[in-house]
Design an enzyme around this catalytic site. Structure first.
Site, PDB file in Angstrom:
ATOM      1  N   HIS A 152      17.617  25.654  47.751  1.00 56.86           N
ATOM      2  CA  HIS A 152      18.776  26.517  47.465  1.00 56.86           C
ATOM      3  C   HIS A 152      19.790  26.315  48.575  1.00 56.86           C
ATOM      4  O   HIS A 152      19.726  26.962  49.630  1.00 56.86           O
ATOM      5  CB  HIS A 152      18.301  27.972  47.371  1.00 56.86           C
ATOM      6  CG  HIS A 152      19.381  28.948  46.988  1.00 56.86           C
ATOM      7  ND1 HIS A 152      19.110  30.174  46.429  1.00 56.86           N
ATOM      8  CD2 HIS A 152      20.735  28.889  47.085  1.00 56.86           C
ATOM      9  CE1 HIS A 152      20.244  30.826  46.206  1.00 56.86           C
ATOM     10  NE2 HIS A 152      21.252  30.057  46.609  1.00 56.86           N
ATOM     11  N   HIS A 209      24.066  25.366  48.822  1.00 56.75           N
ATOM     12  CA  HIS A 209      25.364  25.006  48.237  1.00 56.75           C
ATOM     13  C   HIS A 209      26.025  24.038  49.209  1.00 56.75           C
ATOM     14  O   HIS A 209      26.256  24.398  50.370  1.00 56.75           O
ATOM     15  CB  HIS A 209      26.238  26.244  48.065  1.00 56.75           C
ATOM     16  CG  HIS A 209      25.608  27.306  47.211  1.00 56.75           C
ATOM     17  ND1 HIS A 209      25.947  27.494  45.893  1.00 56.75           N
ATOM     18  CD2 HIS A 209      24.651  28.223  47.494  1.00 56.75           C
ATOM     19  CE1 HIS A 209      25.232  28.486  45.392  1.00 56.75           C
ATOM     20  NE2 HIS A 209      24.425  28.951  46.345  1.00 56.75           N
ATOM     21  N   HIS A 236      21.277  31.854  39.716  1.00 57.85           N
ATOM     22  CA  HIS A 236      21.254  32.983  40.637  1.00 57.85           C
ATOM     23  C   HIS A 236      21.057  34.266  39.819  1.00 57.85           C
ATOM     24  O   HIS A 236      21.756  34.475  38.812  1.00 57.85           O
ATOM     25  CB  HIS A 236      22.590  33.115  41.384  1.00 57.85           C
ATOM     26  CG  HIS A 236      22.784  32.113  42.490  1.00 57.85           C
ATOM     27  ND1 HIS A 236      22.672  30.770  42.306  1.00 57.85           N
ATOM     28  CD2 HIS A 236      23.091  32.292  43.804  1.00 57.85           C
ATOM     29  CE1 HIS A 236      22.895  30.145  43.453  1.00 57.85           C
ATOM     30  NE2 HIS A 236      23.153  31.042  44.385  1.00 57.85           N
ATOM     31  N   GLU A 285      20.449  38.962  43.129  1.00 55.07           N
ATOM     32  CA  GLU A 285      20.920  38.929  44.528  1.00 55.07           C
ATOM     33  C   GLU A 285      21.670  40.242  44.746  1.00 55.07           C
ATOM     34  O   GLU A 285      21.182  41.166  45.392  1.00 55.07           O
ATOM     35  CB  GLU A 285      21.817  37.721  44.756  1.00 55.07           C
ATOM     36  CG  GLU A 285      22.404  37.641  46.173  1.00 55.07           C
ATOM     37  CD  GLU A 285      23.469  36.551  46.317  1.00 55.07           C
ATOM     38  OE1 GLU A 285      24.030  36.101  45.303  1.00 55.07           O
ATOM     39  OE2 GLU A 285      23.758  36.171  47.483  1.00 55.07           O
ATOM     40  N   ASP A 332      20.902  28.598  51.781  1.00 55.67           N
ATOM     41  CA  ASP A 332      22.016  29.020  50.923  1.00 55.67           C
ATOM     42  C   ASP A 332      23.352  28.414  51.375  1.00 55.67           C
ATOM     43  O   ASP A 332      23.811  27.448  50.786  1.00 55.67           O
ATOM     44  CB  ASP A 332      22.087  30.554  50.862  1.00 55.67           C
ATOM     45  CG  ASP A 332      22.774  31.089  49.610  1.00 55.67           C
ATOM     46  OD1 ASP A 332      23.117  30.293  48.733  1.00 55.67           O
ATOM     47  OD2 ASP A 332      22.947  32.327  49.516  1.00 55.67           O
ATOM     48  N   ASP A 333      23.963  28.996  52.393  1.00 56.27           N
ATOM     49  CA  ASP A 333      25.260  28.533  52.914  1.00 56.27           C
ATOM     50  C   ASP A 333      25.181  28.540  54.446  1.00 56.27           C
ATOM     51  O   ASP A 333      25.744  29.428  55.105  1.00 56.27           O
ATOM     52  CB  ASP A 333      26.377  29.472  52.435  1.00 56.27           C
ATOM     53  CG  ASP A 333      26.439  29.541  50.919  1.00 56.27           C
ATOM     54  OD1 ASP A 333      26.929  28.580  50.308  1.00 56.27           O
ATOM     55  OD2 ASP A 333      25.958  30.537  50.359  1.00 56.27           O
TER      56      ASP A 333
HETATM   57  N1  HPA Z   1      25.510  33.834  45.621  1.00 59.52           N
HETATM   58  C1  HPA Z   1      26.278  33.463  44.612  1.00 59.52           C
HETATM   59  N2  HPA Z   1      27.065  32.424  44.671  1.00 59.52           N
HETATM   60  C2  HPA Z   1      27.096  31.701  45.784  1.00 59.52           C
HETATM   61  C3  HPA Z   1      26.322  32.034  46.863  1.00 59.52           C
HETATM   62  C4  HPA Z   1      25.480  33.159  46.778  1.00 59.52           C
HETATM   63  O1  HPA Z   1      24.740  33.545  47.711  1.00 59.52           O
HETATM   64  N3  HPA Z   1      26.598  31.132  47.820  1.00 59.52           N
HETATM   65  C5  HPA Z   1      27.490  30.261  47.312  1.00 59.52           C
HETATM   66  N4  HPA Z   1      27.805  30.619  46.081  1.00 59.52           N
HETATM   67 ZN    ZN Z   2      23.209  30.603  46.476  1.00 60.55          ZN
END
Ligand code: HPA
Ligand code: ZN
Length: 349
Positions: A27, A29, A207, A210, A288-289
């Site tokens: 996971h 991006h 997703h 969250e 994630d990021d």
């Molecule tokens: N959630 C949803 N979209 C996203 C995320 C996330 O954590 N990070 C990058 N796009």
């Molecule tokens: Zn994500």
């Protein structure tokens, strides 16, 4: 291999041990791996005006109240990516992290709709990414899968048009995903997209759970037929769902630092990932990021060790789960798991 966190503290002993294991990250991006120095360099190259002039000013903006406040900065950051060389450098930077942190297999979300307002074609994006991936595959046997990820704040018809536009590039992708603002954009809106992707032979992830409720996880499973859930931490609000997830072993790609930075939890000490693990769910750790959330995969493990008391056995199970959940052929999965067992045999204690 580096044994310290981004903040310069040494990793705890469990994370130092995990650092040497072969691992998968599922996971991530790619736009979320764009760090401030590269962001400013590309903004200058293409004369894209930004409200930030220095690395410190960009990093001072990494102060999010929720998912949307992050996404605003994330899309602004990605708008500096314009030509194939930019995409090459972005992918090269992340794959260098994989090499440093022992991530032997990664699955990376690519979001073509993010680049459309700048007029950047998918061919350009993939030209740059493919060059960096080829170098890493040939250079150190890096394994990479790309996930064609859609933006759920856009209409399903736009997503379907992007899916069709990606048909000539079908072999570049293993799966589709669904990202961006969750709360007002439920899985039910994307049933045609997922049906069309399934017909094309893509693996399916989305997703869910969250910021959105546990019901969105149920809907992603029943309406979209996903094989994996990205995040999924709000499953803790539905005990029957937890029982189902434990028995089905449908994976949740959990991102601990992300959840804290986006205020899903106030503090890492409140994160429930180890409860999910101990209950038998197929959870694993992801970044994630990483540019925006304070660290790469090992920094996530380090925070879990520090604030949740993650043990070596728990860390090892999370790593095993990362291979169990990967979108790879079973033979390749067996090879990764054998590589992991060999490392454990060769490094006892
Ligand atoms: N959630 C949803 N979209 C996203 C995320 C996330 O954590 N990070 C990058 N796009
Ligand atoms: Zn994500």
């Amino acid at each position: 291999m580096s044994t310290s966190t981004n903040s310069g503290d040494p990793y705890g002993p469990v994370t130092q041990w995990l650092a040497k294991l072969p691992k998968a990250e599922l996971h991530l991006h790619i736009d979320g791996s764009l760090r401030a120095p590269r962001l400013l360099e590309l903004a200058a190259k293409h004369t894209v005006p930004l409200p930030y002039k220095t690395v410190e000013e960009v990093e001072a903006a990494y102060n999010f109240q929720d998912l949307q406040s992050f996404l605003d900065l994330y899309y602004l950051g990605a708008s500096v990516l314009r030509d194939a060389d930019d995409f090459y450098l972005l992918m090269q930077d992340y794959l260098a992290v994989c090499r440093r942190q022992g991530i032997v297999h990664c699955e990376i979300m690519v979001e073509p709709q993010t680049y459309e307002p700048q007029g950047v074609a998918l061919a350009t994006v993939l030209e740059g990414f493919s060059r960096a991936i080829r170098e890493a595959e040939e250079g150190w046997q890096q394994s990479v899968g790309l996930i064609l990820s859609f933006l759920r704040h856009l209409p399903e018809a736009d997503c379907l048009a992007t899916l069709t536009a990606a048909d000539p590039y079908r072999e570049h992708f293993v799966a589709i995903g669904l990202a961006s603002a969750e709360k007002d954009f439920p899985p039910a809106n994307f049933q045609n997209l997922y049906r069309a992707a399934k017909e094309r032979g893509y693996a399916l992830t989305a997703h869910a759970g969250e910021e959105g409720p546990a019901a969105f996880i149920r809907d992603a499973l029943s309406l979209l037929k996903v094989q994996r859930i990205d995040h999924g931490v709000r499953s803790v609000e539905d005990d029957a769902l937890l029982t189902e997830l434990a028995s089905s072993r449908v994976p949740l790609t959990v991102c601990p630092l992300s959840n804290v930075r986006l205020c899903v939890y106030e503090h890492m000490a409140e994160h429930r990932i180890l409860e999910l693990l101990d209950r038998g769910l197929c959870v694993m750790v992801n970044s994630d990021d990483p540019a925006y959330f304070g660290g790469d995969l090992l920094e996530n493990f380090a925070a879990m060790e520090r604030d949740l008391g993650m043990t070596r056995d728990q860390g090892l199970q999370l790593v095993r789960n990362s291979f169990e959940a990967a979108f790879v052929a079973d033979e390749k999965r067996r090879d990764f798991l054998a590589q992991l067992e060999k490392h454990l045999d060769d490094h006892p204690g």
